[in-house]
Design an enzyme around this catalytic site. Structure first.
Site, PDB file in Angstrom:
ATOM      1  N   LEU A 128      73.634  59.812  31.897  1.00  0.00           N
ATOM      2  CA  LEU A 128      73.057  59.575  32.817  1.00  0.00           C
ATOM      3  C   LEU A 128      72.041  58.631  32.820  1.00  0.00           C
ATOM      4  CD1 LEU A 128      74.130  62.952  33.119  1.00  0.00           C
ATOM      5  CD2 LEU A 128      72.869  63.016  35.089  1.00  0.00           C
TER       6      LEU A 128
ATOM      7  N   THR B 132      77.862  55.766  40.877  1.00  0.00           N
ATOM      8  CA  THR B 132      77.153  55.670  42.148  1.00  0.00           C
ATOM      9  C   THR B 132      78.070  55.136  43.277  1.00  0.00           C
ATOM     10  OG1 THR B 132      75.275  54.811  43.545  1.00  0.00           O
ATOM     11  CG2 THR B 132      75.662  53.630  41.286  1.00  0.00           C
ATOM     12  N   ASP B 133      77.816  55.728  44.447  1.00  0.00           N
ATOM     13  CA  ASP B 133      78.629  54.881  45.485  1.00  0.00           C
ATOM     14  C   ASP B 133      78.249  53.679  45.880  1.00  0.00           C
ATOM     15  OD1 ASP B 133      76.106  55.586  46.613  1.00  0.00           O
ATOM     16  OD2 ASP B 133      76.888  56.832  48.243  1.00  0.00           O
ATOM     17  N   GLU B 134      77.021  53.169  45.309  1.00  0.00           N
ATOM     18  CA  GLU B 134      76.552  51.911  45.597  1.00  0.00           C
ATOM     19  C   GLU B 134      77.489  50.869  45.021  1.00  0.00           C
ATOM     20  OE1 GLU B 134      72.436  50.999  45.680  1.00  0.00           O
ATOM     21  OE2 GLU B 134      71.848  53.230  46.073  1.00  0.00           O
TER      22      GLU B 134
ATOM     23  N   TYR C 259      70.554  46.616  40.964  1.00  0.00           N
ATOM     24  CA  TYR C 259      70.868  47.984  40.309  1.00  0.00           C
ATOM     25  C   TYR C 259      72.405  48.186  40.283  1.00  0.00           C
ATOM     26  CZ  TYR C 259      71.762  53.075  40.797  1.00  0.00           C
ATOM     27  OH  TYR C 259      72.234  54.468  40.667  1.00  0.00           O
TER      28      TYR C 259
ATOM     29  N   LYS D 238      75.186  48.851  37.537  1.00  0.00           N
ATOM     30  CA  LYS D 238      76.120  50.261  37.418  1.00  0.00           C
ATOM     31  C   LYS D 238      77.704  49.705  37.368  1.00  0.00           C
ATOM     32  CE  LYS D 238      74.964  53.964  37.419  1.00  0.00           C
ATOM     33  NZ  LYS D 238      74.509  54.937  36.126  1.00  0.00           N
TER      34      LYS D 238
HETATM   35  P1  NAD Z   1      66.038  59.134  37.198  1.00  0.00           P
HETATM   36  O1  NAD Z   1      65.460  57.580  37.213  1.00  0.00           O
HETATM   37  O2  NAD Z   1      65.486  60.081  37.917  1.00  0.00           O
HETATM   38  O3  NAD Z   1      66.249  59.363  35.531  1.00  0.00           O
HETATM   39  C1  NAD Z   1      66.702  58.394  34.795  1.00  0.00           C
HETATM   40  C2  NAD Z   1      66.468  59.044  33.349  1.00  0.00           C
HETATM   41  O4  NAD Z   1      66.962  58.041  32.367  1.00  0.00           O
HETATM   42  C3  NAD Z   1      64.888  59.238  32.949  1.00  0.00           C
HETATM   43  O5  NAD Z   1      64.680  60.592  32.492  1.00  0.00           O
HETATM   44  C4  NAD Z   1      64.592  58.092  31.929  1.00  0.00           C
HETATM   45  O6  NAD Z   1      63.401  58.490  31.130  1.00  0.00           O
HETATM   46  C5  NAD Z   1      65.992  57.747  31.395  1.00  0.00           C
HETATM   47  N1  NAD Z   1      66.036  56.490  30.855  1.00  0.00           N
HETATM   48  C6  NAD Z   1      65.792  55.455  31.214  1.00  0.00           C
HETATM   49  N2  NAD Z   1      66.157  54.318  30.483  1.00  0.00           N
HETATM   50  C7  NAD Z   1      66.375  54.987  29.265  1.00  0.00           C
HETATM   51  C8  NAD Z   1      66.982  54.288  28.011  1.00  0.00           C
HETATM   52  N3  NAD Z   1      66.819  52.959  27.823  1.00  0.00           N
HETATM   53  N4  NAD Z   1      67.332  55.388  27.069  1.00  0.00           N
HETATM   54  C9  NAD Z   1      67.332  56.616  27.350  1.00  0.00           C
HETATM   55  N5  NAD Z   1      66.790  57.230  28.459  1.00  0.00           N
HETATM   56  C10 NAD Z   1      66.326  56.200  29.416  1.00  0.00           C
HETATM   57  O7  NAD Z   1      67.801  58.913  37.550  1.00  0.00           O
HETATM   58  P2  NAD Z   1      68.626  59.771  38.406  1.00  0.00           P
HETATM   59  O8  NAD Z   1      68.363  59.569  40.105  1.00  0.00           O
HETATM   60  O9  NAD Z   1      68.329  61.298  37.768  1.00  0.00           O
HETATM   61  O10 NAD Z   1      69.972  59.352  38.097  1.00  0.00           O
HETATM   62  C11 NAD Z   1      70.804  59.556  37.288  1.00  0.00           C
HETATM   63  C12 NAD Z   1      72.106  59.024  36.970  1.00  0.00           C
HETATM   64  O11 NAD Z   1      72.739  59.252  38.033  1.00  0.00           O
HETATM   65  C13 NAD Z   1      71.942  57.455  36.980  1.00  0.00           C
HETATM   66  O12 NAD Z   1      72.812  56.802  36.038  1.00  0.00           O
HETATM   67  C14 NAD Z   1      72.161  57.080  38.210  1.00  0.00           C
HETATM   68  O13 NAD Z   1      72.672  55.802  38.559  1.00  0.00           O
HETATM   69  C15 NAD Z   1      73.161  58.147  38.746  1.00  0.00           C
HETATM   70  N6  NAD Z   1      73.163  58.533  40.216  1.00  0.00           N
HETATM   71  C16 NAD Z   1      72.045  58.703  41.088  1.00  0.00           C
HETATM   72  C17 NAD Z   1      71.949  59.118  42.381  1.00  0.00           C
HETATM   73  C18 NAD Z   1      70.822  59.621  42.916  1.00  0.00           C
HETATM   74  O14 NAD Z   1      71.044  59.721  44.246  1.00  0.00           O
HETATM   75  N7  NAD Z   1      69.614  59.718  42.236  1.00  0.00           N
HETATM   76  C19 NAD Z   1      73.372  59.132  42.915  1.00  0.00           C
HETATM   77  C20 NAD Z   1      74.437  58.633  42.136  1.00  0.00           C
HETATM   78  C21 NAD Z   1      74.401  58.492  40.802  1.00  0.00           C
HETATM   79  O1  DAU Z   2      73.613  56.103  46.971  1.00  0.00           O
HETATM   80  C1  DAU Z   2      73.306  56.471  45.426  1.00  0.00           C
HETATM   81  C2  DAU Z   2      71.864  56.176  45.186  1.00  0.00           C
HETATM   82  O2  DAU Z   2      70.835  56.816  45.917  1.00  0.00           O
HETATM   83  C3  DAU Z   2      71.550  56.122  43.604  1.00  0.00           C
HETATM   84  O3  DAU Z   2      72.689  55.153  42.999  1.00  0.00           O
HETATM   85  C4  DAU Z   2      70.198  55.461  43.488  1.00  0.00           C
HETATM   86  O4  DAU Z   2      69.721  55.836  42.021  1.00  0.00           O
HETATM   87  C5  DAU Z   2      69.092  56.176  44.267  1.00  0.00           C
HETATM   88  O5  DAU Z   2      67.806  55.600  44.073  1.00  0.00           O
HETATM   89  C6  DAU Z   2      69.708  56.278  45.445  1.00  0.00           C
HETATM   90  O6  DAU Z   2      69.393  54.717  46.133  1.00  0.00           O
HETATM   91  P1  DAU Z   2      68.821  54.543  47.558  1.00  0.00           P
HETATM   92  O7  DAU Z   2      68.485  52.976  47.542  1.00  0.00           O
HETATM   93  O8  DAU Z   2      70.028  55.038  48.516  1.00  0.00           O
HETATM   94  O9  DAU Z   2      67.898  55.650  47.488  1.00  0.00           O
HETATM   95  P2  DAU Z   2      66.195  55.423  48.176  1.00  0.00           P
HETATM   96  O10 DAU Z   2      65.571  57.125  48.092  1.00  0.00           O
HETATM   97  O11 DAU Z   2      65.330  54.522  47.339  1.00  0.00           O
HETATM   98  O12 DAU Z   2      66.411  55.232  49.585  1.00  0.00           O
HETATM   99  C7  DAU Z   2      67.214  55.723  50.651  1.00  0.00           C
HETATM  100  C8  DAU Z   2      67.230  54.819  51.735  1.00  0.00           C
HETATM  101  O13 DAU Z   2      65.971  54.810  52.374  1.00  0.00           O
HETATM  102  C9  DAU Z   2      67.629  53.586  51.526  1.00  0.00           C
HETATM  103  O14 DAU Z   2      68.346  53.275  52.879  1.00  0.00           O
HETATM  104  C10 DAU Z   2      66.290  52.757  51.613  1.00  0.00           C
HETATM  105  C11 DAU Z   2      65.430  53.850  52.746  1.00  0.00           C
HETATM  106  N1  DAU Z   2      64.057  53.785  52.281  1.00  0.00           N
HETATM  107  C12 DAU Z   2      63.712  54.046  50.970  1.00  0.00           C
HETATM  108  C13 DAU Z   2      62.357  54.039  50.600  1.00  0.00           C
HETATM  109  C14 DAU Z   2      61.875  54.226  49.142  1.00  0.00           C
HETATM  110  C15 DAU Z   2      63.156  53.632  53.480  1.00  0.00           C
HETATM  111  O15 DAU Z   2      63.310  53.246  54.491  1.00  0.00           O
HETATM  112  N2  DAU Z   2      61.530  53.838  52.768  1.00  0.00           N
HETATM  113  C16 DAU Z   2      61.201  54.019  51.518  1.00  0.00           C
HETATM  114  O16 DAU Z   2      60.173  54.090  51.386  1.00  0.00           O
END
Ligand code: NAD
Ligand code: DAU
Length: 335
Positions: free
Chosen positions: A79, A123-125, A149, A153
């Site tokens: 992750l 991720t879906d992105e 980003y 991925k």
């Molecule tokens: P996050 O940013 O909250 O956490 C990332 C973690 O990775 C942190 O604890 C950070 O310290 C660690 N990290 C960063 N660089 C590192 C390195 N070089 N070595 C070791 N550890 C490192 O992220 P998240 O939202 O928990 O996402 C986790 C994973 O899930 C990611 O791979 C992201 O792409 C994927 N993902 C996230 C979402 C979402 O909505 N948040 C959705 C789909 C997939």
């Molecule tokens: O879709 C999965 C992804 O979701 C993950 O892969 C990423 O790690 C995670 O960060 C998230 O990406 P998004 O860009 O979708 O999430 P974020 O919370 O940054 O933004 C959600 C939506 O809201 C996006 O359309 C941008 C918008 N946004 C975001 C922020 C931070 C705003 O309108 N205002 C804001 O201040």
């Protein structure tokens, strides 16, 4: 069985470790995390003394440190990543280092150590953006990432595929939609808007706010990852989502209503460059092949999520102020 979770101190990783310790009593977990600004051991305080849990501070791009940490692990949930789209627009370099090079190192060492399963958490992105009338993303679609980003991925996913094809590493790729839940760093939309609303500060909504995301409660994602680990087939890709498409502006209004705060806090700001308009996931493959579907209902889980932030304002302040990282450095030094 011992497994490694990389990025276990982040949002999904910390929820995932808690989920595993609860749901798989015979698993031991190694949390391998660099503790960047996004990683915080405060998010795992309640499990830090659990004998089945061990934390190792390290970088996924550091091969020798990964190799030492990975000894005895049968599986990897990868992750660790730079995860915030806005940051990748400001500076893509850390994204390439951690998400691409770091994944290659993880795959290489997993191959060397001989792990039985490697789950590449994606991720879906990576699929790009949909218009309103297009069908949801399926696993067969070509990758069309639009931000540094998502490009990083997508590259990592392709490396996982290559290690499966070339070296028979049993790698599986999961792609999930937007997660929400406790312990999310307040740079992402939901925790940021809660924090700002509580301080009566403006809530920045990018562009017209009509972008669509598919929201999934983080525990459903955790359940999906374990399902793929236990029932999935190496070399396969699995989409996950909450089946809950919402416009950003509607999500913001919903959260404001739960908080009892006025919509006048909403401030439309300049759009994110390259902003994807809509994500939607076709999850029929995991439903039919792995018998998985999301269980949480958005209206209930978002209310529970907001309540968690209200009850954990000290966590929000500690991760945003950096106070905890300073404390950790003082206690444990630079390791
Ligand atoms: P996050 O940013 O909250 O956490 C990332 C973690 O990775 C942190 O604890 C950070 O310290 C660690 N990290 C960063 N660089 C590192 C390195 N070089 N070595 C070791 N550890 C490192 O992220 P998240 O939202 O928990 O996402 C986790 C994973 O899930 C990611 O791979 C992201 O792409 C994927 N993902 C996230 C979402 C979402 O909505 N948040 C959705 C789909 C997939
Ligand atoms: O879709 C999965 C992804 O979701 C993950 O892969 C990423 O790690 C995670 O960060 C998230 O990406 P998004 O860009 O979708 O999430 P974020 O919370 O940054 O933004 C959600 C939506 O809201 C996006 O359309 C941008 C918008 N946004 C975001 C922020 C931070 C705003 O309108 N205002 C804001 O201040």
């Amino acid at each position: 069985m011992k497994i490694m979770v990389t990025g276990g101190a982040g949002f999904i990783g910390s929820n995932f470790i808690r989920y595993i310790l609860r749901q798989r009593p015979d698993w031991e977990v190694v949390n391998y995390d660099l503790l960047t600004y996004a990683g915080n051991l405060e998010s795992l305080r309640d499990v830090q003394d659990e004998p089945r849990y061990k934390f190792i501070r390290g970088d996924v791009a550091d091969a020798s440190s990964v190799e030492t940490a990975l000894q005895g692990c049968a599986g990897v949930f990868h992750l660790a990543a730079e995860s915030h789209v806005d940051r990748s627009i400001l500076d893509a370099a850390p994204f390439l280092r951690t998400n691409v090079l770091g994944t290659q190192v993880m795959l290489e060492i997993a191959q060397k150590v001989g792990v039985e399963r490697f789950v590449q958490v994606s991720t879906d992105e990576v699929y790009g953006s949909l218009s309103l009338d297009e069908p949801a993303f399926t696993e067969e679609l070509p990758l069309k990432p639009n931000s540094p980003y998502s490009a990083s991925k997508a590259s990592a996913d392709l490396l996982a595929r290559a290690y499966f094809k070339t070296f028979s590493l049993p790698a599986l790729v999961t792609r999930c939609s937007n997660n929400y839940g406790p312990y999310q760093f307040p740079e992402k939309l939901i925790p940021l808007l809660i924090r700002n609303a509580l301080a009566d500060k403006p809530i920045p909504v990018y562009g017209d706010g009509r972008q669509i995301r598919d929201w999934i409660f983080v525990d459903d994602h955790c359940d999906a990852l374990v399902t793929v680990f236990e029932k999935g087939h190496p070399g396969e890709i699995y989409n996950f989502g909450g089946q809950c498409e919402l416009m950003n502006i509607d999500l913001v209004k919903t959260v404001l209503k739960i908080l009892g705060k006025p919509e006048s806090l909403i401030k439309y700001v300049k759009d994110r460059p390259g902003h994807d308009r809509r994500y939607a996931m076709d999850i029929s493959k995991v439903c039919s092949q792995l018998d998985w579907r999301p269980k949480f209902i958005f209206t209930q889980a978002i209310a529970k999520t907001v309540q968690w932030y209200l009850e954990n304002l000290d966590w929000v302040e500690s991760v945003t102020s950096g106070a905890y990282r300073e404390y950790y450095q003082q206690q444990y030094g630079d390791r």
